[in-house]
Design a protein around this motif. Sequence first.
Motif, PDB file in Angstrom:
ATOM      1  N   GLY A 165       0.796  -1.223   0.000  1.00 10.34           N
ATOM      2  CA  GLY A 165       0.000   0.000   0.000  1.00 10.34           C
ATOM      3  C   GLY A 165       0.822   1.261   0.000  1.00 10.34           C
ATOM      4  N   GLU A 166       2.080   1.174  -0.460  1.00 10.52           N
ATOM      5  CA  GLU A 166       2.960   2.340  -0.442  1.00 10.52           C
ATOM      6  C   GLU A 166       3.080   3.020  -1.805  1.00 10.52           C
ATOM      7  N   ALA A 167       2.639   2.357  -2.870  1.00  8.05           N
ATOM      8  CA  ALA A 167       2.720   2.926  -4.214  1.00  8.05           C
ATOM      9  C   ALA A 167       1.430   2.625  -4.968  1.00  8.05           C
ATOM     10  N   ASP A 168       1.159   3.433  -5.971  1.00  9.42           N
ATOM     11  CA  ASP A 168      -0.071   3.291  -6.751  1.00  9.42           C
ATOM     12  C   ASP A 168      -0.026   2.017  -7.596  1.00  9.42           C
ATOM     13  N   PRO A 169      -1.090   1.223  -7.606  1.00 12.63           N
ATOM     14  CA  PRO A 169      -1.124   0.009  -8.442  1.00 12.63           C
ATOM     15  C   PRO A 169      -0.883   0.285  -9.918  1.00 12.63           C
ATOM     16  N   ASN A 170      -1.232   1.478 -10.390  1.00 17.68           N
ATOM     17  CA  ASN A 170      -1.028   1.801 -11.799  1.00 17.68           C
ATOM     18  C   ASN A 170       0.452   1.860 -12.167  1.00 17.68           C
ATOM     19  N   VAL A 171       1.318   2.100 -11.170  1.00 14.73           N
ATOM     20  CA  VAL A 171       2.756   2.110 -11.431  1.00 14.73           C
ATOM     21  C   VAL A 171       3.219   0.708 -11.813  1.00 14.73           C
ATOM     22  N   ALA A 172       2.776  -0.283 -11.064  1.00 14.39           N
ATOM     23  CA  ALA A 172       3.135  -1.671 -11.379  1.00 14.39           C
ATOM     24  C   ALA A 172       2.527  -2.089 -12.713  1.00 14.39           C
ATOM     25  N   LYS A 173       1.297  -1.669 -12.978  1.00 15.75           N
ATOM     26  CA  LYS A 173       0.657  -1.984 -14.258  1.00 15.75           C
ATOM     27  C   LYS A 173       1.451  -1.384 -15.414  1.00 15.75           C
ATOM     28  N   TYR A 174       1.923  -0.159 -15.223  1.00 17.98           N
ATOM     29  CA  TYR A 174       2.669   0.515 -16.287  1.00 17.98           C
ATOM     30  C   TYR A 174       3.955  -0.241 -16.598  1.00 17.98           C
ATOM     31  N   LEU A 175       4.678  -0.640 -15.579  1.00 16.72           N
ATOM     32  CA  LEU A 175       5.928  -1.368 -15.798  1.00 16.72           C
ATOM     33  C   LEU A 175       5.665  -2.735 -16.428  1.00 16.72           C
ATOM     34  N   ASN A 176       4.575  -3.368 -16.026  1.00 23.54           N
ATOM     35  CA  ASN A 176       4.219  -4.661 -16.611  1.00 23.54           C
ATOM     36  C   ASN A 176       3.936  -4.519 -18.100  1.00 23.54           C
ATOM     37  N   ARG A 177       3.169  -3.492 -18.441  1.00 26.01           N
ATOM     38  CA  ARG A 177       2.837  -3.266 -19.851  1.00 26.01           C
ATOM     39  C   ARG A 177       4.045  -2.766 -20.622  1.00 26.01           C
ATOM     40  N   LEU A 178       4.907  -2.014 -19.955  1.00 28.30           N
ATOM     41  CA  LEU A 178       6.092  -1.477 -20.629  1.00 28.30           C
ATOM     42  C   LEU A 178       7.025  -2.601 -21.078  1.00 28.30           C
ATOM     43  N   SER A 179       7.158  -3.633 -20.273  1.00 32.86           N
ATOM     44  CA  SER A 179       8.015  -4.748 -20.672  1.00 32.86           C
ATOM     45  C   SER A 179       7.456  -5.426 -21.923  1.00 32.86           C
ATOM     46  N   ASP A 180       6.134  -5.528 -22.006  1.00 28.68           N
ATOM     47  CA  ASP A 180       5.508  -6.092 -23.210  1.00 28.68           C
ATOM     48  C   ASP A 180       5.775  -5.203 -24.429  1.00 28.68           C
ATOM     49  N   TYR A 181       5.659  -3.907 -24.221  1.00 26.62           N
ATOM     50  CA  TYR A 181       5.914  -2.943 -25.300  1.00 26.62           C
ATOM     51  C   TYR A 181       7.347  -3.059 -25.809  1.00 26.62           C
ATOM     52  N   LEU A 182       8.307  -3.134 -24.889  1.00 29.26           N
ATOM     53  CA  LEU A 182       9.712  -3.211 -25.273  1.00 29.26           C
ATOM     54  C   LEU A 182      10.012  -4.514 -26.018  1.00 29.26           C
ATOM     55  N   PHE A 183       9.344  -5.595 -25.627  1.00 29.06           N
ATOM     56  CA  PHE A 183       9.528  -6.866 -26.327  1.00 29.06           C
ATOM     57  C   PHE A 183       9.019  -6.776 -27.761  1.00 29.06           C
ATOM     58  N   VAL A 184       7.819  -6.258 -27.918  1.00 29.50           N
ATOM     59  CA  VAL A 184       7.241  -6.118 -29.253  1.00 29.50           C
ATOM     60  C   VAL A 184       8.079  -5.163 -30.096  1.00 29.50           C
ATOM     61  N   LEU A 185       8.545  -4.082 -29.475  1.00 24.39           N
ATOM     62  CA  LEU A 185       9.341  -3.094 -30.193  1.00 24.39           C
ATOM     63  C   LEU A 185      10.679  -3.677 -30.635  1.00 24.39           C
ATOM     64  N   ALA A 186      11.265  -4.550 -29.809  1.00 28.57           N
ATOM     65  CA  ALA A 186      12.518  -5.204 -30.185  1.00 28.57           C
ATOM     66  C   ALA A 186      12.322  -6.055 -31.437  1.00 28.57           C
ATOM     67  N   ARG A 187      11.228  -6.777 -31.491  1.00 27.63           N
ATOM     68  CA  ARG A 187      10.920  -7.584 -32.675  1.00 27.63           C
ATOM     69  C   ARG A 187      10.676  -6.681 -33.893  1.00 27.63           C
ATOM     70  N   TYR A 188       9.972  -5.592 -33.671  1.00 24.34           N
ATOM     71  CA  TYR A 188       9.668  -4.666 -34.754  1.00 24.34           C
ATOM     72  C   TYR A 188      10.941  -4.043 -35.312  1.00 24.34           C
ATOM     73  N   ALA A 189      11.862  -3.659 -34.426  1.00 28.47           N
ATOM     74  CA  ALA A 189      13.124  -3.056 -34.862  1.00 28.47           C
ATOM     75  C   ALA A 189      13.920  -4.038 -35.704  1.00 28.47           C
ATOM     76  N   ALA A 190      13.966  -5.292 -35.274  1.00 27.73           N
ATOM     77  CA  ALA A 190      14.683  -6.315 -36.037  1.00 27.73           C
ATOM     78  C   ALA A 190      14.065  -6.488 -37.418  1.00 27.73           C
ATOM     79  N   MET A 191      12.752  -6.494 -37.467  1.00 24.35           N
ATOM     80  CA  MET A 191      12.059  -6.658 -38.741  1.00 24.35           C
ATOM     81  C   MET A 191      12.347  -5.486 -39.685  1.00 24.35           C
ATOM     82  N   LYS A 192      12.275  -4.275 -39.176  1.00 26.24           N
ATOM     83  CA  LYS A 192      12.495  -3.088 -40.002  1.00 26.24           C
ATOM     84  C   LYS A 192      13.929  -3.016 -40.506  1.00 26.24           C
ATOM     85  N   GLU A 193      14.858  -3.550 -39.734  1.00 30.35           N
ATOM     86  CA  GLU A 193      16.267  -3.529 -40.133  1.00 30.35           C
ATOM     87  C   GLU A 193      16.654  -4.761 -40.954  1.00 30.35           C
TER      88      GLU A 193
END
Length: 205
Positions: A165-193
């Motif tokens: 109860g010391e931090a907002d749950p949306n902070v953890a949600k953001y980091l969880n979703r951010l890791s998914d974004y970075l994974f997809v973006l890594a694949r996208y970068a490889a494809m574009k290159e």
Amino acid sequence: RSPDGGPPERGPRGDRAPKTYTRTGDAGFSSTFTGERRPKGDRIFDALGATDELSSAIGLAGEFSSEKGHTFVEQLHKVQCMLQDVGSNIATPLSSAREAHLKRTSFSEKPVLELEQWIDSYSEQLPPLRAFILPVGGKSSAALHFSRAVCRRAERSVVPLVQAGEADPNVAKYLNRLSDYLFVLARYAAMKEGKEEKIYIKPEP
């Protein structure tokens, strides 16, 4: 005094230039945004450090990606700004925060939804993932994969704060979703290159 032993350096308006060091943390304690003094080994500072490291990793990925002309670099810059807000929320433990603190450091669900839109947009352009892939695929892709791994660690350090109860749950949600974004973006970068994705192959016994 200035580095050469002369009088204190002054800024363009004649005021003294602020020093990089303060000496306030020499005894192993640091301050939260609410003014609490806590040991530097406190889980709040562990989470702050992981978030800072994540932003630095994304900055490196952004530099590699910029050299290749990727248009998603602006998104990475926006993510780095959001991570500053993540840090502000983490540095404001709810158990000691006043209303003024909460108002300044609140974290909404809106950035989470924006990440989901970005993920969907890139995912639609990628071939289906049918096997485990290795974190390679050119400098941009590899750096984004590395950022994704750091993001997972940052998330692991934040979850206990949210559960306590010391931090907002949306902070953890953001980091969880951010890791998914970075994974997809890594694949996208490889494809574009035009880089080939290397899949995991189980070694022969």
